[in-house]
Design a protein around this motif. Structure first.
Motif, mmCIF file in Angstrom:
data_model
loop_
_atom_site.group_PDB
_atom_site.id
_atom_site.type_symbol
_atom_site.label_atom_id
_atom_site.label_comp_id
_atom_site.label_asym_id
_atom_site.label_seq_id
_atom_site.Cartn_x
_atom_site.Cartn_y
_atom_site.Cartn_z
ATOM 1 N N LYS A 29 0.774 -1.374 -0.102
ATOM 2 C CA LYS A 29 0.095 0.065 -0.238
ATOM 3 C C LYS A 29 0.784 1.418 -0.082
ATOM 4 N N PHE A 30 1.991 1.151 0.861
ATOM 5 C CA PHE A 30 2.948 2.399 0.869
ATOM 6 C C PHE A 30 3.894 2.529 -0.286
ATOM 7 N N ALA A 31 4.285 3.598 -0.842
ATOM 8 C CA ALA A 31 5.458 3.572 -1.687
ATOM 9 C C ALA A 31 6.730 3.151 -0.520
ATOM 10 N N ALA A 32 7.857 3.116 -1.189
ATOM 11 C CA ALA A 32 9.019 2.666 -0.556
ATOM 12 C C ALA A 32 10.318 3.073 -1.440
ATOM 13 N N PRO A 79 17.845 -7.840 -0.978
ATOM 14 C CA PRO A 79 17.633 -6.114 -0.839
ATOM 15 C C PRO A 79 16.464 -5.949 0.124
ATOM 16 N N ALA A 80 16.231 -4.892 0.568
ATOM 17 C CA ALA A 80 15.131 -4.673 1.263
ATOM 18 C C ALA A 80 14.411 -3.137 1.154
ATOM 19 N N THR A 81 13.279 -2.917 1.553
ATOM 20 C CA THR A 81 12.814 -1.544 1.418
ATOM 21 C C THR A 81 12.345 -1.003 2.592
ATOM 22 N N MET A 133 9.438 5.672 10.145
ATOM 23 C CA MET A 133 10.431 5.312 11.079
ATOM 24 C C MET A 133 9.821 4.251 12.157
ATOM 25 N N GLU A 134 8.548 4.525 12.498
ATOM 26 C CA GLU A 134 8.170 3.684 13.367
ATOM 27 C C GLU A 134 7.569 2.113 12.919
ATOM 28 N N SER A 135 7.885 2.183 11.859
ATOM 29 C CA SER A 135 7.280 0.425 11.548
ATOM 30 C C SER A 135 7.635 0.039 9.839
ATOM 31 N N GLY A 136 8.258 0.922 9.065
ATOM 32 C CA GLY A 136 8.317 0.465 7.596
ATOM 33 C C GLY A 136 9.398 -0.225 7.264
ATOM 34 N N ILE A 137 10.436 -1.068 7.529
ATOM 35 C CA ILE A 137 11.604 -1.810 6.961
ATOM 36 C C ILE A 137 10.809 -3.028 6.678
ATOM 37 N N ASN A 138 10.898 -3.734 5.452
ATOM 38 C CA ASN A 138 10.496 -4.611 4.616
ATOM 39 C C ASN A 138 11.531 -5.632 4.181
ATOM 40 N N ASN A 157 8.212 -18.828 2.344
ATOM 41 C CA ASN A 157 9.665 -19.487 2.192
ATOM 42 C C ASN A 157 10.568 -18.385 2.364
ATOM 43 N N ARG A 158 11.799 -18.719 2.511
ATOM 44 C CA ARG A 158 12.848 -17.932 2.595
ATOM 45 C C ARG A 158 12.853 -16.520 1.848
ATOM 46 N N ALA A 159 12.361 -16.533 0.571
ATOM 47 C CA ALA A 159 12.242 -15.303 0.056
ATOM 48 C C ALA A 159 11.043 -14.473 0.194
ATOM 49 N N THR A 160 10.323 -14.752 1.233
ATOM 50 C CA THR A 160 9.160 -13.916 1.441
ATOM 51 C C THR A 160 9.435 -12.904 2.200
ATOM 52 N N ILE A 161 8.923 -11.726 1.900
ATOM 53 C CA ILE A 161 9.102 -10.456 2.652
ATOM 54 C C ILE A 161 8.054 -10.483 3.737
ATOM 55 N N ASN A 162 8.723 -9.828 4.808
ATOM 56 C CA ASN A 162 7.958 -9.771 5.993
ATOM 57 C C ASN A 162 8.074 -8.198 6.356
ATOM 58 N N THR A 163 6.962 -7.361 6.787
ATOM 59 C CA THR A 163 6.968 -6.183 7.188
ATOM 60 C C THR A 163 7.588 -6.096 8.583
ATOM 61 N N SER A 164 8.151 -5.171 9.065
ATOM 62 C CA SER A 164 8.914 -5.316 10.370
ATOM 63 C C SER A 164 7.859 -4.695 11.611
ATOM 64 N N PHE A 165 6.941 -3.960 11.051
ATOM 65 C CA PHE A 165 6.333 -2.824 12.040
ATOM 66 C C PHE A 165 7.117 -2.442 13.150
ATOM 67 N N SER A 166 7.002 -2.459 14.260
ATOM 68 C CA SER A 166 7.767 -1.520 15.252
ATOM 69 C C SER A 166 9.196 -2.484 15.595
ATOM 70 N N VAL A 167 9.508 -3.574 14.884
ATOM 71 C CA VAL A 167 10.873 -3.934 14.732
ATOM 72 C C VAL A 167 11.649 -2.813 14.290
ATOM 73 N N ALA A 168 11.202 -1.959 13.543
ATOM 74 C CA ALA A 168 12.030 -1.078 12.769
ATOM 75 C C ALA A 168 12.678 -0.253 14.017
ATOM 76 N N LYS A 169 12.049 0.316 14.946
ATOM 77 C CA LYS A 169 12.754 1.048 16.196
ATOM 78 C C LYS A 169 13.812 0.449 16.452
#
Length: 410
Positions: free
Chosen positions: A53-56, A268-270, A283-288, A123-135
């Protein structure tokens, strides 16, 4: 009874007017952003699909890729004890992971993968979003920036970098206060504003399309800086502003050069941004990223910031940001139950102390994203998922996994 056409038309018109009035009211009380209101109405609550949903902004990796050694011990991962609604339960390990919405579970001990499995079609290549792990990544970046001289000290006033806040009751707020969630900045969580969630700061800091502007409109509460722990998503946003102003580069570029490339991330990540126009990292949530790369960050912290011959994060910063603070007597006005259960909060790392005084620390994100680090037993556990499932306490479950690995008993 049939309604007459003119009555149906009247009802439709009244309904339309009511919706317009409600929307206008919501718009006025939300800060006047049509994009924000549209996101709330059409996207609803956050979920793990928000990556799309969000640009990255891109976070590139580089060769060579670092690969963990592998020493699998599947016999230790056949069953697991946990609680649900206060009731002690035992389950087949894979069944619980599947039923709880887990997408990835990786267990590393002494630098070797002891268990790595993916669930629910991932699988290993599946992207997960961090939510507050980004903090927790934010915390590491602040430590690196201090070490490199971009930021003078953790005790420096934030107005040195954010002069727009000067004279607004926040002059005494320091970077340490941001990291420890104790600025005294006013923050209304969703539970404080329900059902009017559009005025909550949880929603604003997640969905507003210009987070820089939002962060610079903060105001003080009745609590002075340092007095109380209050979980507050304005803190990482302000840290992001400080980082980009101090280093002169976007935060996504800084993490790329200081962590992603040096760690030999496999993929790579976004980093999701608030909007294409503003392009400020969430900054609060967005590392993928992929779970295996989250695990490398956990391993870096376990190694006190040292990686393949290079000190990426100062050792003193790792200790300072993750260990329990013996002099921290702040009352908590959010997440009190975590503190009551032997919990503490460092620099955007949650921690748990044990009776023998050793401790584990965790990066924690919504819907059950975890990077769990135990220095004493040299264990890192990553759990990603789409929900927390029927588990009362994931940190306790991760401790149980650690204990099984250490004792060699299920």
């Amino acid at each position: 009874m049939r309604l007459k056409p003119e009555r149906i038309k009247l009802i439709i018109n009244l309904t339309a007017v009511s919706i317009i009035i409600l929307f206008a009211l919501m718009l006025m009380t939300s800060g006047g952003s049509v994009i924000y209101m549209a996101r709330l109405l059409f996207w609803g609550r956050s979920d793990t699909g928000d990556i799309s949903k969000f640009a990255a902004k891109s976070i590139d990796n580089r060769m060579p890729v670092f690969h963990f050694a592998e020493d699998p011990t599947p016999a230790l991962f056949k069953s697991i004890n946990y609680t649900w609604q206060g009731e002690p339960l035992s389950s087949d390990f894979d069944t619980l992971m599947t039923d709880s919405g887990t997408t990835a579970l990786i267990v590393i001990q002494d630098g070797s993968i002891r268990f790595e499995r993916y669930y629910n079609g991932t699988n290993r290549a599946t992207i997960n979003t961090s939510f507050s792990v980004a903090k927790s990544f934010d915390s590491a970046l602040v430590g690196i920036a201090i070490n490199e001289g971009y930021i003078k000290s953790v005790d420096e006033a934030i107005i040195n970098y954010l002069p727009e806040l000067k004279g607004r009751g926040l002059d005494a707020v320091t970077i340490r206060h941001l990291l420890t969630m104790s600025t005294g900045i006013r923050y209304l969580s969703e539970e404080n504003t329900f059902p009017f969630i559009w005025v909550s700061d949880d929603a604003r800091t997640y969905y507003m399309p210009n987070l820089r502007d939002l962060a610079l409109r903060v105001s003080p509460s009745v609590n002075p800086p340092g007095a109380k722990f209050h979980y507050n998503n304005y803190h990482p946003l302000l840290e992001g502003l400080i980082l980009e102003r101090a280093t002169g580069v976007p935060v996504s570029f800084y993490i790329q050069e200081k962590l992603w490339k040096p760690l030999g991330m496999e993929y790579p990540a976004t980093w999701s941004v608030d909007s294409k126009l503003d392009a400020f990292e969430k900054m609060e949530s967005g590392i993928n990223a992929r779970s295996i790369d989250f695990a490398k960050f956990g391993q870096l912290m376990l190694e006190n910031g040292f990686w393949e011959g290079t000190q990426l994060i100062p050792q003193s910063w790792v200790k300072e940001s993750t260990a329990p603070g013996v002099s921290d007597q702040r009352p908590w006005i959010s997440f009190e139950e975590f503190k009551e259960n032997n919990g503490y909060y460092g620099y955007h790392w949650w921690g748990k102390t044990r009776p023998d005084r050793h401790y584990e620390y965790l990066a924690i994100g919504s819907y059950g994203q975890f990077i769990y680090v135990c220095p004493q037993n040299r264990i890192v556990i990553v759990r990603n998922g789409s929900r927390r499932g029927h588990v009362d306490d994931w940190p306790a479950l991760l401790q149980a996994i650690e204990d099984q690995l250490v004792t060699g008993e299920e």
